[in-house]
Structure formats: C-alpha cells, structure tokens
Design a protein around this motif. Structure first.
Motif, PDB file in Angstrom:
ATOM      1  N   PHE A   6       0.931  -1.195  -0.087  1.00  0.00           N
ATOM      2  CA  PHE A   6       0.071  -0.041  -0.047  1.00  0.00           C
ATOM      3  C   PHE A   6       0.976   1.263   0.045  1.00  0.00           C
ATOM      4  CE2 PHE A   6      -2.969   3.132   2.063  1.00  0.00           C
ATOM      5  CZ  PHE A   6      -4.027   2.843   1.211  1.00  0.00           C
ATOM      6  N   ARG A   9       2.206   1.661  -3.655  1.00  0.00           N
ATOM      7  CA  ARG A   9       1.220   2.192  -4.459  1.00  0.00           C
ATOM      8  C   ARG A   9       0.766   3.515  -4.184  1.00  0.00           C
ATOM      9  NH1 ARG A   9      -2.728  -2.797  -5.830  1.00  0.00           N
ATOM     10  NH2 ARG A   9      -3.996  -1.043  -6.906  1.00  0.00           N
ATOM     11  N   SER A  10       0.625   4.034  -2.624  1.00  0.00           N
ATOM     12  CA  SER A  10       0.315   5.530  -2.588  1.00  0.00           C
ATOM     13  C   SER A  10       1.462   6.312  -2.734  1.00  0.00           C
ATOM     14  CB  SER A  10      -0.457   5.216  -1.150  1.00  0.00           C
ATOM     15  OG  SER A  10       0.402   4.823  -0.225  1.00  0.00           O
ATOM     16  N   TYR A  39      -3.560  -4.341   6.888  1.00  0.00           N
ATOM     17  CA  TYR A  39      -3.946  -4.552   5.611  1.00  0.00           C
ATOM     18  C   TYR A  39      -4.927  -3.586   4.986  1.00  0.00           C
ATOM     19  CZ  TYR A  39      -1.981  -9.080   6.319  1.00  0.00           C
ATOM     20  OH  TYR A  39      -0.947 -10.095   6.802  1.00  0.00           O
ATOM     21  N   TYR A  40      -4.520  -2.780   3.774  1.00  0.00           N
ATOM     22  CA  TYR A  40      -5.092  -2.114   3.275  1.00  0.00           C
ATOM     23  C   TYR A  40      -6.101  -2.536   2.104  1.00  0.00           C
ATOM     24  CZ  TYR A  40      -2.977   1.354   6.292  1.00  0.00           C
ATOM     25  OH  TYR A  40      -2.435   1.982   7.487  1.00  0.00           O
ATOM     26  N   PRO A  42      -7.532  -1.650  -1.806  1.00  0.00           N
ATOM     27  CA  PRO A  42      -7.363  -0.877  -2.865  1.00  0.00           C
ATOM     28  C   PRO A  42      -8.163   0.321  -2.988  1.00  0.00           C
ATOM     29  CG  PRO A  42      -7.496  -3.051  -3.760  1.00  0.00           C
ATOM     30  CD  PRO A  42      -7.959  -3.048  -2.181  1.00  0.00           C
ATOM     31  N   GLN A  44      -8.860   2.305  -0.624  1.00  0.00           N
ATOM     32  CA  GLN A  44      -8.378   3.259   0.333  1.00  0.00           C
ATOM     33  C   GLN A  44      -7.435   4.282  -0.362  1.00  0.00           C
ATOM     34  OE1 GLN A  44      -7.780   0.471   3.819  1.00  0.00           O
ATOM     35  NE2 GLN A  44      -8.771   1.922   4.965  1.00  0.00           N
ATOM     36  N   LEU A  45      -6.811   3.781  -1.346  1.00  0.00           N
ATOM     37  CA  LEU A  45      -5.695   4.474  -2.116  1.00  0.00           C
ATOM     38  C   LEU A  45      -6.005   6.013  -2.267  1.00  0.00           C
ATOM     39  CD1 LEU A  45      -4.097   2.185  -4.399  1.00  0.00           C
ATOM     40  CD2 LEU A  45      -2.951   3.370  -2.680  1.00  0.00           C
TER      41      LEU A  45
END
Ligand SMILES: [Mn+2]
Length: 327
Positions: A6, A9-10, A39-40, A42, A44-45
C-alpha cells in the motif's frame, strides 16, 4: 494488501500510514490479530492521497476527520478562500511594517517636538476616548491623546490586518512623530511655531470648531466622497451607494500610499476634533457642533459625542479626540 505494498502504491511511507492510523484518519481495512499486520484495501488509496494532500495544506487533523465523514469540493473551496484571506492579511501586515520603517527613516515631514530651544512654548490640551459601541464585538480603533498629538486610527472593522495596522501605527506615530503612518489614520500634531500639522489617510476626519461653526478639515478617501466631490453623487444618497464605505486610500494595503498633510494656525478659542467614522456616521455636523458648544471641559465634550453616537445607533466603534492649544 499489506502495508508495504500500500505504501509503494500510494507513495506514502509506512511510517506516515501508521501515523494516519494513530490519528484516526485512515484505519487499516483489517489488522491480523495474531501478528498485528495491517492490511489496506485498494479503494483506500484515493482516501490516503486526499488525507495526505490536506495535511500538506496544513488543514487541522480534527477538520480532516470531519471532512472525511462528509467529503465535499465546496469545503475545499472554503479552505482555499480562507488561505487566500490569511495570506492577504499577512501580506498587508508586512507591507505596513515596510511603510512604517520607511516613515521612520524619512523625517522630511515638518513635524517637530514643541520643546524648542526657547523651552516649552505651547502644548496641546487634549481629551480622547474610544468606545466599542453596543453592536461590534471588538474595538479596532485606537486613539492617542497627548500634549503633542491627537490621533485616531480606525482598524477597518472585520479586517484582522487592520487591527494590527491601527495598533502598530498608534504606537509608532507618537514615537517617531513624523506623522507618516495607519490603516485609516487621522492625526493632528503641534509644531514649534504654534501651528497645527494635520495628516490624513482613509476616512477618519478632523474638524475645526471656531466661533460656533464646524468645518471639516480633511477629505475622506472613499469612493462616495470622491463622487460627491466631483458632483456625481449627492451627499444624502451616499449611504445607499453600493460602494459606500469603500476606501480609495488606506495604509497597509499597497506598497505606497499618498498621505494628505497640511498646517493650520489656531487660536486659544479653537477646538480640533479628530474622530473615526463611527462618530460622524451617527451624528450630523450640527449635533457635533452643539456637543462642542455645550461641553465645558474637553473630557465632557468627548463623553457627549460618544454618548450621542451610541444613542443614535452606535453601529461602529466610535473614537474621538478633542484638542485645543494651551497658552
Ligand atoms: Mn470605523
């Protein structure tokens, strides 16, 4: 996805993501009860990036939390406008500081201390007071009344920068005595030759009361006053004009301001009134003149004027200094 992925990706570090979780801004979608791994999801991005952008805009945490419950572009526009206003006020305060420094360095304006080589010649007798009035929450006007100076600085209601300007000027003008300073400033100072020197910016006013008649000594630097001067607006219609109250000159707004100044010979029977618009917007010249005629001492004149303005509505801060030359 795990916090590492995450984070990649963020573009936000794992440390920052953990901080946002602690601050209650972005809770992980799931936490493994055994390992404690976060854990996040997707989706939440986008939220993570919005939070990060708002933090960079220095929006307070509590405001971001409230925003996330009900996100809206309108709220972002409101923050943007607030930021522009704040920046503008700080800019104005800096411009004012520059002007005040320049005034300090340039003492060309002919005001001098009345203690000349021949000793104390003349002095001013003054009385002055500023009143918040019944309707305003703060008093942004400032007055100075001393044996050398009568000054009113109107901090322009509702402008935080204006209040700073009025106070800074009220402190520096008497100290530097150049007469070059404030937001809406009107000041009268005594010269060594016994004449009065007058400086004015904005729409505070000075009047001369002589032989029972009141004469305005200053010109208002406002849109409506200039229209009246040019014969394009009648005085009694000024209050209804859409630009009523809008100034054409004030200190602390632009890098330079033209300051009106003049000198005036006065006698022992004369009285000078320096006041903010909170006075003359409530009282007519006739009412001001009669308070001057009735008041035995200067302090009682000031009280009569301020009480009168409040009795007529007191919609603004009202400030008055009355001065006369003492033998
Ligand atoms: Mn005012």
């Amino acid at each position: 996805m795990a916090i590492g992925e995450f984070s990649v990706r963020s573009g936000l570090s794992a440390k920052r993501l953990r901080t946002y979780a602690t601050e209650g801004l972005l809770a992980p979608a799931a936490v493994d009860p055994g390992s404690g791994y976060r854990y996040y999801s997707p989706d939440q991005l986008a939220e993570a990036l919005v939070i990060d952008a708002l933090r960079h805009a220095s929006v307070p945490l509590a405001d971001i939390r409230a925003f996330l419950r009900q996100p809206s572009r309108e709220q972002i526009s409101i923050w943007a406008r607030q930021l522009a206003t704040d920046a503008n006020h700080r800019q104005q305060a800096l411009v004012l500081a520059g002007q005040l420094l320049a005034a300090e360095e340039d003492r060309s304006f002919p005001m001098a201390h009345p203690r000349s080589e021949e000793g104390l010649m003349t002095r001013l007798r003054t009385a002055g007071r500023s009143d918040t009035g019944p309707l305003r929450e703060n008093n942004e006007d400032v007055v100075v009344s001393s044996d050398r100076l009568a000054l009113v600085a109107d901090g322009m209601g509702g402008h935080p920068g204006g209040e700073i300007a009025a106070n800074v000027a009220a402190g520096l003008v008497p100290a530097s005595f150049t007469g070059q300073s404030v937001d809406e400033l009107c000041a009268v100072g005594l010269l060594t030759n016994g004449q009065l020197a007058l400086v004015n910016v904005g729409d505070s006013r000075a009047y001369l009361w002589r032989g029972g008649a009141l004469n305005q000594l200053t010109q208002d630097h406002s849109v409506t006053a200039e229209l009246i001067e040019r014969g394009e607006l009648r005085e009694e219609e000024a209050g209804k004009h859409p630009y009523y109250g809008v100034l054409t000159r004030a200190l602390g707004v632009g890098p330079d301001v033209e300051i009106d100044h003049s000198t005036l010979a006065v006698g022992p029977e004369d009285r000078i009134i320096v006041c903010s618009d909170g006075l003359f917007n409530e009282l007519s010249s006739v009412e001001i003149a009669s308070a001057l005629a009735e008041g035995r001492d200067l302090a009682s004149v000031v009280d009569k004027l301020i009480d009168g303005a409040i009795a007529h509505g007191g919609r603004d801060n009202v400030s008055v200094v009355v001065a006369e030359v003492a033998a």
